[in-house]
Design a protein around this motif. Structure first.
Motif, PDB file in Angstrom:
ATOM      1  N   THR A 191       0.832  -1.203   0.000  1.00  0.00           N
ATOM      2  CA  THR A 191       0.000   0.000   0.000  1.00  0.00           C
ATOM      3  C   THR A 191       0.868   1.255   0.000  1.00  0.00           C
ATOM      4  O   THR A 191       0.375   2.355   0.179  1.00  0.00           O
ATOM      5  N   GLY A 192       2.171   1.081  -0.191  1.00  0.00           N
ATOM      6  CA  GLY A 192       3.122   2.175  -0.078  1.00  0.00           C
ATOM      7  C   GLY A 192       3.125   3.117  -1.263  1.00  0.00           C
ATOM      8  O   GLY A 192       2.363   2.953  -2.233  1.00  0.00           O
ATOM      9  N   PRO A 193       4.012   4.111  -1.245  1.00  0.00           N
ATOM     10  CA  PRO A 193       4.034   5.152  -2.277  1.00  0.00           C
ATOM     11  C   PRO A 193       4.491   4.677  -3.655  1.00  0.00           C
ATOM     12  O   PRO A 193       4.264   5.360  -4.648  1.00  0.00           O
ATOM     13  N   PHE A 194       5.137   3.496  -3.708  1.00  0.00           N
ATOM     14  CA  PHE A 194       5.617   2.996  -4.990  1.00  0.00           C
ATOM     15  C   PHE A 194       5.159   1.566  -5.224  1.00  0.00           C
ATOM     16  O   PHE A 194       5.097   0.755  -4.302  1.00  0.00           O
ATOM     17  N   LYS A 195       4.844   1.261  -6.497  1.00  0.00           N
ATOM     18  CA  LYS A 195       4.382  -0.056  -6.900  1.00  0.00           C
ATOM     19  C   LYS A 195       5.514  -0.807  -7.595  1.00  0.00           C
ATOM     20  O   LYS A 195       6.267  -0.235  -8.387  1.00  0.00           O
ATOM     21  N   PHE A 196       5.603  -2.098  -7.293  1.00  0.00           N
ATOM     22  CA  PHE A 196       6.570  -2.937  -7.993  1.00  0.00           C
ATOM     23  C   PHE A 196       6.225  -2.970  -9.473  1.00  0.00           C
ATOM     24  O   PHE A 196       5.079  -3.162  -9.865  1.00  0.00           O
ATOM     25  N   SER A 197       7.266  -2.794 -10.316  1.00  0.00           N
ATOM     26  CA  SER A 197       7.050  -2.812 -11.760  1.00  0.00           C
ATOM     27  C   SER A 197       7.804  -3.939 -12.442  1.00  0.00           C
ATOM     28  O   SER A 197       7.229  -4.715 -13.195  1.00  0.00           O
ATOM     29  N   GLU A 198       9.111  -4.049 -12.143  1.00  0.00           N
ATOM     30  CA  GLU A 198       9.925  -5.010 -12.885  1.00  0.00           C
ATOM     31  C   GLU A 198      11.150  -5.396 -12.076  1.00  0.00           C
ATOM     32  O   GLU A 198      11.727  -4.572 -11.362  1.00  0.00           O
ATOM     33  N   TRP A 199      11.556  -6.644 -12.196  1.00  0.00           N
ATOM     34  CA  TRP A 199      12.816  -7.118 -11.634  1.00  0.00           C
ATOM     35  C   TRP A 199      13.617  -7.750 -12.755  1.00  0.00           C
ATOM     36  O   TRP A 199      13.325  -8.871 -13.175  1.00  0.00           O
ATOM     37  N   ALA A 200      14.596  -7.038 -13.254  1.00  0.00           N
ATOM     38  CA  ALA A 200      15.513  -7.566 -14.255  1.00  0.00           C
ATOM     39  C   ALA A 200      16.668  -8.210 -13.498  1.00  0.00           C
ATOM     40  O   ALA A 200      17.580  -7.517 -13.032  1.00  0.00           O
ATOM     41  N   ARG A 201      16.610  -9.517 -13.355  1.00  0.00           N
ATOM     42  CA  ARG A 201      17.587 -10.234 -12.539  1.00  0.00           C
ATOM     43  C   ARG A 201      19.015  -9.917 -12.972  1.00  0.00           C
ATOM     44  O   ARG A 201      19.335  -9.894 -14.156  1.00  0.00           O
ATOM     45  N   GLY A 202      19.834  -9.660 -11.969  1.00  0.00           N
ATOM     46  CA  GLY A 202      21.222  -9.334 -12.224  1.00  0.00           C
ATOM     47  C   GLY A 202      21.459  -7.892 -12.592  1.00  0.00           C
ATOM     48  O   GLY A 202      22.614  -7.468 -12.743  1.00  0.00           O
ATOM     49  N   ARG A 203      20.364  -7.122 -12.728  1.00  0.00           N
ATOM     50  CA  ARG A 203      20.525  -5.740 -13.153  1.00  0.00           C
ATOM     51  C   ARG A 203      19.853  -4.739 -12.228  1.00  0.00           C
ATOM     52  O   ARG A 203      20.507  -3.899 -11.622  1.00  0.00           O
ATOM     53  N   GLU A 204      18.500  -4.815 -12.084  1.00  0.00           N
ATOM     54  CA  GLU A 204      17.810  -3.781 -11.322  1.00  0.00           C
ATOM     55  C   GLU A 204      16.378  -4.181 -10.987  1.00  0.00           C
ATOM     56  O   GLU A 204      15.803  -5.085 -11.610  1.00  0.00           O
ATOM     57  N   VAL A 205      15.828  -3.482  -9.989  1.00  0.00           N
ATOM     58  CA  VAL A 205      14.412  -3.548  -9.659  1.00  0.00           C
ATOM     59  C   VAL A 205      13.832  -2.161  -9.889  1.00  0.00           C
ATOM     60  O   VAL A 205      14.409  -1.153  -9.457  1.00  0.00           O
ATOM     61  N   VAL A 206      12.696  -2.097 -10.569  1.00  0.00           N
ATOM     62  CA  VAL A 206      12.058  -0.822 -10.895  1.00  0.00           C
ATOM     63  C   VAL A 206      10.739  -0.699 -10.140  1.00  0.00           C
ATOM     64  O   VAL A 206       9.907  -1.613 -10.163  1.00  0.00           O
ATOM     65  N   LEU A 207      10.556   0.423  -9.455  1.00  0.00           N
ATOM     66  CA  LEU A 207       9.312   0.761  -8.785  1.00  0.00           C
ATOM     67  C   LEU A 207       8.732   2.010  -9.435  1.00  0.00           C
ATOM     68  O   LEU A 207       9.469   2.938  -9.746  1.00  0.00           O
ATOM     69  N   MET A 208       7.413   2.024  -9.597  1.00  0.00           N
ATOM     70  CA  MET A 208       6.743   3.177 -10.210  1.00  0.00           C
ATOM     71  C   MET A 208       5.826   3.857  -9.202  1.00  0.00           C
ATOM     72  O   MET A 208       5.302   3.220  -8.279  1.00  0.00           O
ATOM     73  N   ARG A 209       5.607   5.133  -9.402  1.00  0.00           N
ATOM     74  CA  ARG A 209       4.759   5.927  -8.511  1.00  0.00           C
ATOM     75  C   ARG A 209       3.367   5.314  -8.385  1.00  0.00           C
ATOM     76  O   ARG A 209       2.734   4.950  -9.377  1.00  0.00           O
ATOM     77  N   ASN A 210       2.902   5.197  -7.143  1.00  0.00           N
ATOM     78  CA  ASN A 210       1.548   4.717  -6.874  1.00  0.00           C
ATOM     79  C   ASN A 210       0.586   5.898  -6.991  1.00  0.00           C
ATOM     80  O   ASN A 210       0.500   6.739  -6.102  1.00  0.00           O
ATOM     81  N   GLU A 211      -0.132   5.979  -8.087  1.00  0.00           N
ATOM     82  CA  GLU A 211      -1.028   7.096  -8.337  1.00  0.00           C
ATOM     83  C   GLU A 211      -2.222   7.107  -7.393  1.00  0.00           C
ATOM     84  O   GLU A 211      -2.908   8.133  -7.270  1.00  0.00           O
TER      85      GLU A 211
END
Length: 549
Positions: A206-226
């Motif tokens: 329920t936090g300010p950012f939503k999970f978007s993508e996990w590119a293994r070995g590279r990065e995790v991306v979170l997007m703004r929770n509108e």
């Protein structure tokens, strides 16, 4: 002017600043501060991306089943707690808009924000809170399991109210709620195996950012929770946690503007001085108030010869801890004297038994333990596990290995990744020694107790991995955790510290100096939270837009 990175998109030729400004033009709402929160460096602005450099890639993102730093660093902005923890250790509203404690200290009533939704659109309610505590935290959390026994019941009179009734008044319960208790969705976890649930790698909060993508070995991306329930936030549009295992590469990325933040466990001490001289980077010691972190040399007490107190005492005498501080931590720390950091001043005991650097004493104790040298001068061989991405710990392990050889212990450093070290030490317990940093705060009932109480010997990370057992210690820890009187608790913790030091349960090397660093173009970092390196969900870019379109 500092260099700016480019986003990894096809044909990217724009600077990061230009892209951030373009994104920023998309948004604005009035600014309303979280209660008790002080913002730094002006009013928040909107838009842009915030890039976190992480030395380790976790195996999952469920921060209720591990207190692993990389897991919490990455997934914290996804989740909310009932209340947060400010630098003065007082609570601040989060999912709970108000709370009250009964006069007898037994009943905690939280009134929840209404209209809150999970990131998948399902409504949040008090049932999620009850489920999280009863089925997750009290079962799987390395601190929560011990504290759960002090709770008589959790009730939900209505969807916006949750009531905790304790068996006796407790001085630490609210601190646990504020620092460790992330609320998780009942509708995704109920009736499943908590440890293997798919939501552990694609979290829903329920936090300010939503999970978007996990590119293994590279990065995790979170997007703004509108649909975030605090309509003025978040400020940036995206948070990216980028995995950079090599310490010098992380620092170069910060200097080049390719990442914006390095938490203290990912910032090598060797670079603190250099970064302090860089006007484009802010190095901060504040905001680590909850830790009381100690770098330790753990020993597996279920294996010979570490089950012999004389051997543990000898190993401690064989290690020159000040030399380690000077060479591995660049003089930024001080020698630790026991299981509770001096930063937790009210519970700290400065008068515990000490084992100063004395190789002759170490050799004598090892002789008494019957560990004779062979023809090559070796008494026994040992492996020292260490997480390879933490530079100071690796250097400490290397120095320890050399110093132990001077007393006939042929030690080999085994530097492995973070997830593998947790599995080796805590899950499989197939180790000899392990260099790690472990917090003793914000309260010893949370930070210290988990490592020494025998009921916490279980295959969960950051529990009693050494296998330490002492009925007197168990009794003292239970009494200290349940006593509502801070003065009496202090007496009990000082007594238990003395007993643990007599047992030489492990080697307390040094009190960890905590310095984090961030790009000075960002604000509201390390400004209000006792665990600021995890609480960056309200960060803003100073060059963003005044309003969100």
């Amino acid at each position: 002017m500092r260099k700016r990175d480019q986003f990894d998109i096809p044909g990217a030729g724009l600077s990061r600043r230009a892209i951030l400004q373009g994104i920023a033009a998309l948004s604005a709402t009035p600014f309303i501060a979280m209660p008790g929160m002080a913002f730094a460096a002006g009013e928040p602005r909107y838009g842009g991306s915030f890039i976190v450099g992480s030395g380790s890639e976790p195996r999952h993102l469920n921060l209720n089943i591990t207190t692993d730093s990389s897991t919490k660093l990455i997934s914290n902005p996804v989740f909310s707690k009932l209340v947060g923890l400010k630098t003065d250790f007082t609570p601040v509203a989060d999912l709970a808009k108000s709370w009250k404690i009964s006069e007898d200290g037994l009943v905690y009533t939280f009134t929840l924000e209404e209209g809150v939704k999970w990131h998948d659109g399902e409504p949040f309610s008090a049932d999620d809170v009850k489920f999280t505590f009863e089925k997750v935290l009290f079962e799987y959390h390395n601190i929560g399991k011990a504290l759960g026994q002090y709770v008589a019941s959790i009730t939900t009179p209505d969807p916006a109210t949750v009531v905790f009734t304790l068996k006796s008044p407790n001085d630490v319960f609210l601190t646990f709620i504020a620092s460790q208790s992330y609320i998780q969705p009942k509708h995704l976890y109920d009736g499943t195996d908590i440890m293997t649930n798919p939501a552990n790698t694609a979290p829903v909060g329920t936090g300010p950012f939503k999970f978007s993508e996990w590119a293994r070995g590279r990065e995790v991306v979170l997007m703004r929770n509108e649909d975030y329930f605090r309509k003025d936030r978040p400020y940036v549009d995206r948070i990216v946690s980028r995995f950079i295992p090599e310490a010098s590469s992380r620092v170069r990325a910060l200097e080049a503007g390719e990442v914006d933040y390095l938490a203290y466990f990912d910032l090598p001490p060797s670079m603190v001085g250099t970064l302090r001289d860089n006007p484009d980077i802010t190095v901060v010691g504040e905001g680590h108030n909850a830790w009381g972190s100690i770098v330790e040399l753990m020993m597996n007490l279920d294996k010979a010869p570490y089950n012999d107190v004389r051997v543990r005492q000898a190993i401690t005498h064989a290690i020159d801890r000040q030399f380690i501080i000077d060479k591995a931590n660049f003089g930024l720390s001080k020698v630790a004297t026991g299981p509770i950091s001096s930063q937790i001043a009210w519970a700290y005991n400065p008068d515990t038994r000490q084992y100063p650097y004395a190789p002759d004493t170490a050799n004598k104790l090892l002789d008494e333990a019957g560990l004779a040298r062979d023809g090559n001068g070796v008494r026994f061989k040992a492996g020292i596990v260490v997480t390879r991405t933490i530079e100071a710990n690796v250097k400490s392990a290397q120095i320890i290995a050399e110093q132990l050889k001077n007393v006939g212990i042929d030690a080999e450093v085994l530097a492995i990744d973070d997830a593998s070290s947790s599995e080796t030490v805590y899950i499989k317990r197939s180790f000899d020694m392990y260099v790690q940093s472990l917090t003793t705060g914000p309260d010893p009932a949370m930070g210290m107790q988990r490592q020494y109480i025998s009921s916490n010997i279980r295959p969960i990370p950051f529990t009693n991995g050494i296998g330490y057992r002492n009925p007197q210690v168990d009794d003292l820890l239970m009494k200290a955790a349940s006593n509502p009187d801070r003065v009496k608790r202090a007496e009990l913790y000082k007594e238990v510290s003395a007993v643990i030091c007599e047992d030489a349960a492990l080697v307390w090397l040094y009190e960890n100096a905590a310095f984090s660093a961030f790009n000075s173009a960002f604000g509201n970092l390390h400004s209000w939270a006792a665990e600021s390196n995890y609480n960056y969900g309200d960060v803003f870019w100073k060059e963003g837009e005044e309003k969100r379109a």
